[in-house]
Design an enzyme around this catalytic site. Structure first.
Site, PDB file in Angstrom:
ATOM      1  N   CYS A   2      41.759  34.031  68.959  1.00  0.00           N
ATOM      2  CA  CYS A   2      42.107  33.486  67.659  1.00  0.00           C
ATOM      3  C   CYS A   2      41.090  34.055  66.681  1.00  0.00           C
ATOM      4  O   CYS A   2      40.041  34.554  67.092  1.00  0.00           O
ATOM      5  CB  CYS A   2      41.962  31.973  67.628  1.00  0.00           C
ATOM      6  SG  CYS A   2      43.208  31.130  68.632  1.00  0.00           S
ATOM      7  N   GLY A  28      45.266  37.160  66.442  1.00  0.00           N
ATOM      8  CA  GLY A  28      46.314  36.182  66.730  1.00  0.00           C
ATOM      9  C   GLY A  28      47.425  36.293  65.718  1.00  0.00           C
ATOM     10  O   GLY A  28      47.174  36.407  64.524  1.00  0.00           O
ATOM     11  N   ASN A 102      38.050  29.022  67.820  1.00  0.00           N
ATOM     12  CA  ASN A 102      38.322  30.194  68.650  1.00  0.00           C
ATOM     13  C   ASN A 102      37.591  30.004  69.978  1.00  0.00           C
ATOM     14  O   ASN A 102      36.382  29.798  69.980  1.00  0.00           O
ATOM     15  CB  ASN A 102      37.816  31.458  67.939  1.00  0.00           C
ATOM     16  CG  ASN A 102      37.895  32.716  68.803  1.00  0.00           C
ATOM     17  OD1 ASN A 102      37.099  33.633  68.628  1.00  0.00           O
ATOM     18  ND2 ASN A 102      38.835  32.776  69.715  1.00  0.00           N
ATOM     19  N   GLY A 103      38.344  30.061  71.076  1.00  0.00           N
ATOM     20  CA  GLY A 103      37.734  29.875  72.398  1.00  0.00           C
ATOM     21  C   GLY A 103      38.570  28.935  73.227  1.00  0.00           C
ATOM     22  O   GLY A 103      39.602  28.453  72.777  1.00  0.00           O
ATOM     23  N   TYR A 242      38.110  45.795  73.965  1.00  0.00           N
ATOM     24  CA  TYR A 242      39.486  45.794  73.453  1.00  0.00           C
ATOM     25  C   TYR A 242      39.715  44.924  72.235  1.00  0.00           C
ATOM     26  O   TYR A 242      40.416  45.321  71.310  1.00  0.00           O
ATOM     27  CB  TYR A 242      40.428  45.306  74.565  1.00  0.00           C
ATOM     28  CG  TYR A 242      41.831  45.010  74.094  1.00  0.00           C
ATOM     29  CD1 TYR A 242      42.748  46.043  73.898  1.00  0.00           C
ATOM     30  CD2 TYR A 242      42.241  43.702  73.827  1.00  0.00           C
ATOM     31  CE1 TYR A 242      44.042  45.767  73.456  1.00  0.00           C
ATOM     32  CE2 TYR A 242      43.535  43.427  73.388  1.00  0.00           C
ATOM     33  CZ  TYR A 242      44.423  44.462  73.201  1.00  0.00           C
ATOM     34  OH  TYR A 242      45.690  44.193  72.770  1.00  0.00           O
ATOM     35  N   CYS A 437      35.646  38.755  83.635  1.00  0.00           N
ATOM     36  CA  CYS A 437      36.955  39.356  83.911  1.00  0.00           C
ATOM     37  C   CYS A 437      36.823  40.569  84.839  1.00  0.00           C
ATOM     38  O   CYS A 437      37.779  40.945  85.496  1.00  0.00           O
ATOM     39  CB  CYS A 437      37.673  39.719  82.611  1.00  0.00           C
ATOM     40  SG  CYS A 437      36.705  40.692  81.451  1.00  0.00           S
TER      41      CYS A 437
HETATM   42  P1  AMP Z   1      49.436  45.987  81.248  1.00  0.00           P
HETATM   43  O1  AMP Z   1      50.720  46.640  81.004  1.00  0.00           O
HETATM   44  O2  AMP Z   1      49.633  44.524  81.614  1.00  0.00           O
HETATM   45  O3  AMP Z   1      48.583  46.703  82.267  1.00  0.00           O
HETATM   46  O4  AMP Z   1      48.624  45.952  79.878  1.00  0.00           O
HETATM   47  C1  AMP Z   1      47.683  46.931  79.569  1.00  0.00           C
HETATM   48  C2  AMP Z   1      47.554  47.090  78.086  1.00  0.00           C
HETATM   49  O5  AMP Z   1      47.314  45.836  77.481  1.00  0.00           O
HETATM   50  C3  AMP Z   1      46.402  48.013  77.702  1.00  0.00           C
HETATM   51  O6  AMP Z   1      46.931  49.032  76.882  1.00  0.00           O
HETATM   52  C4  AMP Z   1      45.434  47.138  76.927  1.00  0.00           C
HETATM   53  O7  AMP Z   1      45.032  47.793  75.743  1.00  0.00           O
HETATM   54  C5  AMP Z   1      46.205  45.900  76.598  1.00  0.00           C
HETATM   55  N1  AMP Z   1      45.450  44.669  76.825  1.00  0.00           N
HETATM   56  C6  AMP Z   1      44.469  44.422  77.673  1.00  0.00           C
HETATM   57  N2  AMP Z   1      44.054  43.141  77.621  1.00  0.00           N
HETATM   58  C7  AMP Z   1      44.814  42.546  76.692  1.00  0.00           C
HETATM   59  C8  AMP Z   1      44.894  41.236  76.149  1.00  0.00           C
HETATM   60  N3  AMP Z   1      44.108  40.264  76.589  1.00  0.00           N
HETATM   61  N4  AMP Z   1      45.788  41.009  75.179  1.00  0.00           N
HETATM   62  C9  AMP Z   1      46.599  41.964  74.755  1.00  0.00           C
HETATM   63  N5  AMP Z   1      46.588  43.217  75.216  1.00  0.00           N
HETATM   64  C10 AMP Z   1      45.720  43.518  76.174  1.00  0.00           C
END
Ligand code: AMP
Length: 488
Positions: A2, A28, A102-103, A242, A437
């Site tokens: 958030c 968000g 946020n959290g 990210y 993670c």
């Molecule tokens: P996936 O297809 O599930 O392996 O998603 C990987 C993609 O999701 C990568 O391109 C990341 O940049 C992105 N990503 C990683 N963590 C998150 C997150 N918590 N929320 C949204 N996107 C994410």
């Protein structure tokens, strides 16, 4: 996941909140809200959707005054609906109070159940509401003292802004999981999840709030309180990987620089001969620039992103995400045809995105596709506010790098090491960061019955520096009896 923004002492408070929330939109996209105070009264406007859709001149006129807090929401606790949109605002024995959070609170359910047994009625399904209930039960002392006593009863991650008729209070939990910065705009004080919000409104960045700090701003000025017992700082390293915007400064460090450095470390650890380095835009851009610079292999744009779709992962529905990759990315045949390609992204979660991207690059004529990930394998869910799926859905929780490479059909796959990541964020040895993670080292865990493991540890019922045991799922989530199949 958030974004929060606050301003105290500016005649255009709600307009500034609107702009600040715009800059934090990536944190968000489900709902947006602003609460303000004016003449001793509190005003609120909350809507589903993005900032640009949520507010217009008419809705912003509903939140007058010189003090305001705002929130953009991505639900990691509680469902995605208007009643859960923040900031929450309530009337209680001490007047009005609003909160933007946020959290994730790891003991929210436990506290909620106990309050409900005592007669409390909750109107939302969000964890943030428990803080408001705890606050409402406190009497005696001024509002920062009551806030301190209320917060002492919750555990987990909170960077939050509280607005009363005459005060703005900004707080960060004792581990400092989520970011929160403060700045000045002429005589006004401003607060935001990330500094990119200050750049937009031309506010001066002063500093990050310290873990466990409460900053109180009122007519007397600004004061800082440190009422909590010091804990090990545990800023979320995934903000650098990210989540945060690359133009933000988080933990006093440029996110762009961290990512570029992750790419350089990755090139040193996992070089491969190739003709071009391309990013998965936008999440892999800075890291792939670093990879290209370090390896000397030319950087190019082999994938083009449509900016008219949001982050696909951020939509809670699996069906939308499945469709999303093609909606969002397209390959540039001119760049890729006949080439040996290194494609850099920040992380693999379920593996579906990488699999589709590799296929897309190959269909555009690439001879080889080498996938490089600028963080270690994501093996554990986050309980502190980043939306990662359960362990059974995390491909790296149950598959080796070779197995994942085969699943995504890459010629090779390699991840940045945990040590490389920590060097890249300027914290060799990993001090000060939460990397649960990637490692399963949870600073504040919680056991199957919802009782925080910190408390269990204090009571002698679990031991060890990190609870729960690395590799064990927490939060009442059953571990998969058999390793899950790689998703289709
Ligand atoms: P996936 O297809 O599930 O392996 O998603 C990987 C993609 O999701 C990568 O391109 C990341 O940049 C992105 N990503 C990683 N963590 C998150 C997150 N918590 N929320 C949204 N996107 C994410």
């Amino acid at each position: 996941m958030c974004g929060i923004f606050g301003v105290y002492g500016h005649s255009e408070a709600s307009n500034l909140a609107y702009l600040g929330l715009h800059a934090l939109q990536h944190r968000g996209q489900e709902s947006a809200g602003i609460v303000s105070t004016h003449g001793g009264k509190m005003y609120a406007t909350r809507h589903m959707g993005r900032v640009g859709e949520a507010f217009d001149q008419k809705t912003l006129a509903r939140v007058p005054g010189s003090n305001a807090i705002g929130h953009v929401r991505y639900s990691t606790a509680g469902s995605s609906e208007l009643r859960n949109a923040q900031p929450f605002s309530v009337e209680y024995q001490h007047g009005s109070i609003a909160v933007a959070h946020n959290g994730n609170l790891v003991n929210a359910l436990e506290v909620r159940r106990s309050l409900e047994r005592q007669g409390s009625i909750f109107v939302t399904s969000s964890d943030t509401e428990v803080i408001v209930h705890l606050l409402a039960r406190e009497s005696g002392g001024d509002s920062p003292e009551r806030l301190t006593r209320a917060l002492a009863q919750v555990e987990g991650a909170y960077s939050a802004l509280f607005l009363t008729e005459n005060k703005l209070m900004a707080v960060r939990d004792p581990h400092g999981f989520r970011p929160l910065v403060m700045g000045r705009l002429k005589d006004a004080f401003v607060f935001a999840s990330e500094t990119c919000a200050f750049d937009l409104i031309e506010a001066e960045y002063i500093r990050e709030l310290e873990p466990g700090e409460i900053v109180v701003v009122d007519q007397a000025g600004m004061r800082s309180l440190k009422p909590f017992q010091p804990a090990q700082p545990k800023s979320c390293v995934f903000e650098h990987v990210y989540f945060a915007r690359p133009d933000s400064v988080v933990n006093g460090r440029s996110v762009y620089r961290s990512r570029e450095q992750m790419g350089r470390e990755l090139a040193r650890e996992h070089g491969v001969s190739a003709d071009i380095v391309i990013p998965v835009p936008d999440s892999g851009v800075a890291a792939s620039i670093g990879y290209a610079r370090e390896s000397g292999i030319p950087y190019d744009m082999g994938l083009i992103r449509s900016h008219y779709v949001g982050r696909t992962f951020i939509e809670p529905q699996q069906s939308i995400r499945h469709f999303g990759v093609k909606l969002k990315l397209n390959a540039v045949r001119e760049v890729l045809e006949g080439r040996r390609v290194i494609v850099v992204d920040d992380s693999i979660v379920r593996g579906t995105t990488s699999r589709k991207i590799v296929k897309m690059i190959r269909s555009a004529g690439a001879r080889e596709v080498h996938v490089r990930i600028s963080s270690p394998p994501t093996t554990h869910p986050c309980y502190y506010g980043i939306d990662t799926p359960t362990r059974s859905e995390l491909i790296a929780a149950s598959h080796s790098v070779d197995e994942i490479a085969r699943y995504i059909t890459a010629d090779s796959l390699a991840y940045l090491s945990p040590e490389g990541l920590m060097r890249a964020v300027g914290a060799p040895g990993g001090r000060g960061f939460c990397d649960a993670c990637f490692t399963g080292n949870y600073a504040v865990g919680f056991a199957q019955d919802g009782v925080p493991t910190d408390r269990l540890r204090r009571a002698g019922r679990v031991s060890g520096e990190h609870a729960p045991t690395p590799g064990q799922p927490t939060g009442g989530e059953p571990s998969p009896a058999t390793p899950p199949k790689a998703p289709n």
